[in-house]
Design an enzyme around this catalytic site. Structure first.
Site, PDB file in Angstrom:
ATOM      1  N   TRP A 131       0.870  -1.197   0.000  1.00  0.00           N
ATOM      2  CA  TRP A 131       0.000   0.000   0.000  1.00  0.00           C
ATOM      3  C   TRP A 131       0.901   1.239   0.000  1.00  0.00           C
ATOM      4  CZ3 TRP A 131      -2.023   2.570   4.951  1.00  0.00           C
ATOM      5  CH2 TRP A 131      -2.871   3.644   4.604  1.00  0.00           C
ATOM      6  N   ASP A 212      -0.926  -6.335   8.828  1.00  0.00           N
ATOM      7  CA  ASP A 212      -1.875  -5.278   8.487  1.00  0.00           C
ATOM      8  C   ASP A 212      -3.136  -5.954   7.952  1.00  0.00           C
ATOM      9  OD1 ASP A 212      -1.720  -2.296   6.319  1.00  0.00           O
ATOM     10  OD2 ASP A 212      -3.283  -3.136   7.616  1.00  0.00           O
ATOM     11  N   LYS A 248     -13.190  -0.811   5.354  1.00  0.00           N
ATOM     12  CA  LYS A 248     -13.749  -1.446   4.171  1.00  0.00           C
ATOM     13  C   LYS A 248     -14.801  -2.493   4.514  1.00  0.00           C
ATOM     14  CE  LYS A 248      -9.648  -0.707   3.662  1.00  0.00           C
ATOM     15  NZ  LYS A 248      -8.717   0.270   4.273  1.00  0.00           N
TER      16      LYS A 248
HETATM   17  C1  PLA Z   1      -3.330  -2.347   3.263  1.00  0.00           C
HETATM   18  C2  PLA Z   1      -3.997  -1.157   3.880  1.00  0.00           C
HETATM   19  N1  PLA Z   1      -3.723  -0.875   5.184  1.00  0.00           N
HETATM   20  C3  PLA Z   1      -4.304   0.181   5.799  1.00  0.00           C
HETATM   21  C4  PLA Z   1      -5.188   0.999   5.127  1.00  0.00           C
HETATM   22  C5  PLA Z   1      -5.730   2.171   5.911  1.00  0.00           C
HETATM   23  O1  PLA Z   1      -7.055   2.295   5.898  1.00  0.00           O
HETATM   24  P1  PLA Z   1      -7.765   3.139   7.059  1.00  0.00           P
HETATM   25  O2  PLA Z   1      -6.787   4.141   7.581  1.00  0.00           O
HETATM   26  O3  PLA Z   1      -8.961   3.761   6.405  1.00  0.00           O
HETATM   27  O4  PLA Z   1      -8.131   2.145   8.096  1.00  0.00           O
HETATM   28  C6  PLA Z   1      -5.512   0.748   3.758  1.00  0.00           C
HETATM   29  C7  PLA Z   1      -6.504   1.629   2.988  1.00  0.00           C
HETATM   30  N2  PLA Z   1      -6.179   1.810   1.622  1.00  0.00           N
HETATM   31  C8  PLA Z   1      -7.175   2.414   0.711  1.00  0.00           C
HETATM   32  C9  PLA Z   1      -8.457   1.628   0.714  1.00  0.00           C
HETATM   33  C10 PLA Z   1      -7.515   3.834   1.092  1.00  0.00           C
HETATM   34  C11 PLA Z   1      -6.304   4.706   1.280  1.00  0.00           C
HETATM   35  O5  PLA Z   1      -5.386   4.658   0.439  1.00  0.00           O
HETATM   36  O6  PLA Z   1      -6.314   5.395   2.305  1.00  0.00           O
HETATM   37  C12 PLA Z   1      -6.581   2.371  -0.694  1.00  0.00           C
HETATM   38  O7  PLA Z   1      -7.193   2.936  -1.605  1.00  0.00           O
HETATM   39  O8  PLA Z   1      -5.520   1.717  -0.839  1.00  0.00           O
HETATM   40  C13 PLA Z   1      -4.902  -0.357   3.144  1.00  0.00           C
HETATM   41  O9  PLA Z   1      -5.184  -0.650   1.865  1.00  0.00           O
END
Ligand code: PLA
Length: 399
Positions: A131, A212, A248
């Site tokens: 991510w 995670d 999510k």
């Molecule tokens: C692997 C992973 N860990 C943590 C988070 C953190 O989410 P939260 O802080 O809302 O609990 C995301 C969210 N990733 C998203 C869905 C949104 C983003 O980038 O913030 C994404 O589009 O990858 C994630 O994909």
């Protein structure tokens, strides 16, 4: 001269910045397949019916808005840990898991990054790719971020051999970040026997496994079995750390509902760890918000509501999976020269398309389809109404 004169213009966030660009685009057939936020088949955000139901109950209770404790809502934390580790988890039953409510997953990752750093663990190894926000989160926590192989771009599959080889080269005692399920951005997860091998290498190298868990419910579709990798590691005796996000699976994105937990050797050690988590939370944001935790607490403390949540989460996963099949089939029907079988092999919110930066740029500039530069497509943005348009555009840029 202004005290802010030296503030330079920062680049837009690779994920959130896309949504801003999408909102500013007035092209009628524009499509946002950037941020990993679920949309229903009409492209609208989806509030789970069970969430709506408990919100009404909460409002009727006319609760106060007093501060949470630093660690947040204790019953939310207990229920969140049970949900991830399982009711029969031995460390949980022995009371040796330190847990706190956090500002969603991002908040938990940042807090634990700071705690690791303050206790001499100054390096973290994350998958390549991972991510996007993992790198700045851990860098800003003071950690040196390194990567281990994870994905084979040539054949759009998990690079298990490369992953194991790199993990074997991580110096003893270092922290390794692992995605529990529905890997972001690739959607490729190790199979359970591969997780067993990863667990034994992590044990052999005495690495600190930091999980995670942001998509429990979007992988297999059954949230209660998506935590198999985590539970395997705990059964293997690892002192894992875990961050959970309810953004999510519960659709609580903006309510910022998450938890951070750490498996310790004993109740006494868990108390010491908890005290250190709190020491880092208090000067950061003091204590977490109450509403989202109340929603999750009400759902997970009631068997019928939990069943309803699991069923509603599984229906979200189901819609995403049916769009995977339709997108792949439509690309094939268009006579695409590429192999798109990875689109249905991948699970979770994302399809890691394999499109190049150049192809992604044409997709956005010519077809007004917004996906991240790494070619990640949030399948939640694909609907029965726009899947043909998306497939034709992908075909156009990747013939
Ligand atoms: C692997 C992973 N860990 C943590 C988070 C953190 O989410 P939260 O802080 O809302 O609990 C995301 C969210 N990733 C998203 C869905 C949104 C983003 O980038 O913030 C994404 O589009 O990858 C994630 O994909």
């Amino acid at each position: 001269q202004s005290p802010w004169a030296n503030f330079t213009q920062a680049p837009p966030d690779p994920i959130i910045g896309l949504t801003e660009a999408y909102q500013n685009d007035d092209f009628p057939q524009k499509v946002n397949v950037g941020v990993g936020a679920y949309r229903d088949d009409s492209g609208m955000p989806f509030v789970l019916p069970v969430v709506r139901q408990v919100e009404k109950e909460i409002t009727a209770e006319e609760l106060d808005h007093e501060y949470s404790g630093i660690a947040g809502c204790p019953s939310f934390v207990d229920l969140a840990m049970k949900f991830a580790y399982g009711e029969d988890c031995v460390p949980l039953l022995e009371g040796r898991i330190a847990g706190v409510q956090t500002l969603s997953g991002t908040g938990g990752l940042r807090v634990f990054g700071e705690v690791l750093n303050s206790f001499g663990h100054t390096e973290i190894h994350i998958p390549n790719p991972s991510w996007g926000n993992h790198v700045p989160i851990f860098r800003n926590a003071g950690l040196d971020v390194k990567t281990y192989s994870y994905y084979n771009k040539e054949n759009s599959s998990l690079d298990f051999e490369g992953m194991i080889a790199d993990i074997k080269n991580i110096p003893e005692g270092k922290c390794i970040l692992l995605h529990v399920c529905a890997h972001n951005p690739t959607g490729m997860d190790p199979q359970i026997d591969q997780w067993k091998e990863i667990s034994s290498v992590v044990k052999e190298k005495k690495l600190l496994p930091f999980f995670d868990c942001a998509y429990q419910g979007f992988a297999s579709g059954d949230a209660r079995i998506d935590a198999a990798s985590l539970r395997l590691f705990v059964e293997d005796g690892h002192k894992v750390a875990l961050v959970q996000s309810f953004s999510k699976n519960m659709g609580l994105y903006g309510q910022r509902v998450g938890a951070l937990s750490v498996v310790a050797d004993s109740q006494e050690e868990a108390q010491r760890v908890l005290s250190q988590l709190k020491v880092h939370i208090r000067p950061s944001y003091s204590n977490p918000p109450r509403h989202g935790a109340r929603i999750v607490q009400k759902i997970l403390s009631d068997e019928q509501k939990t069943d309803a949540f699991v069923e509603q989460c599984s229906s979200m996963a189901g819609r995403i999976n049916s769009m995977r099949a339709t997108l792949k089939q439509t690309l094939e029907d268009l006579g695409s020269s590429r192999d798109w079988s990875h689109i249905t092999k991948q699970i979770g919110m994302f399809a890691y398309s394999g499109l190049t930066k150049e192809e992604v740029t044409v997709l956005r500039e010519k077809h007004h389809i917004y996906c991240t530069l790494d070619g990640r497509i949030s399948m939640a943005g694909v609907t029965s109404k726009n899947v043909k348009y998306i497939a034709e555009a992908i075909h156009d840029v990747s013939k």
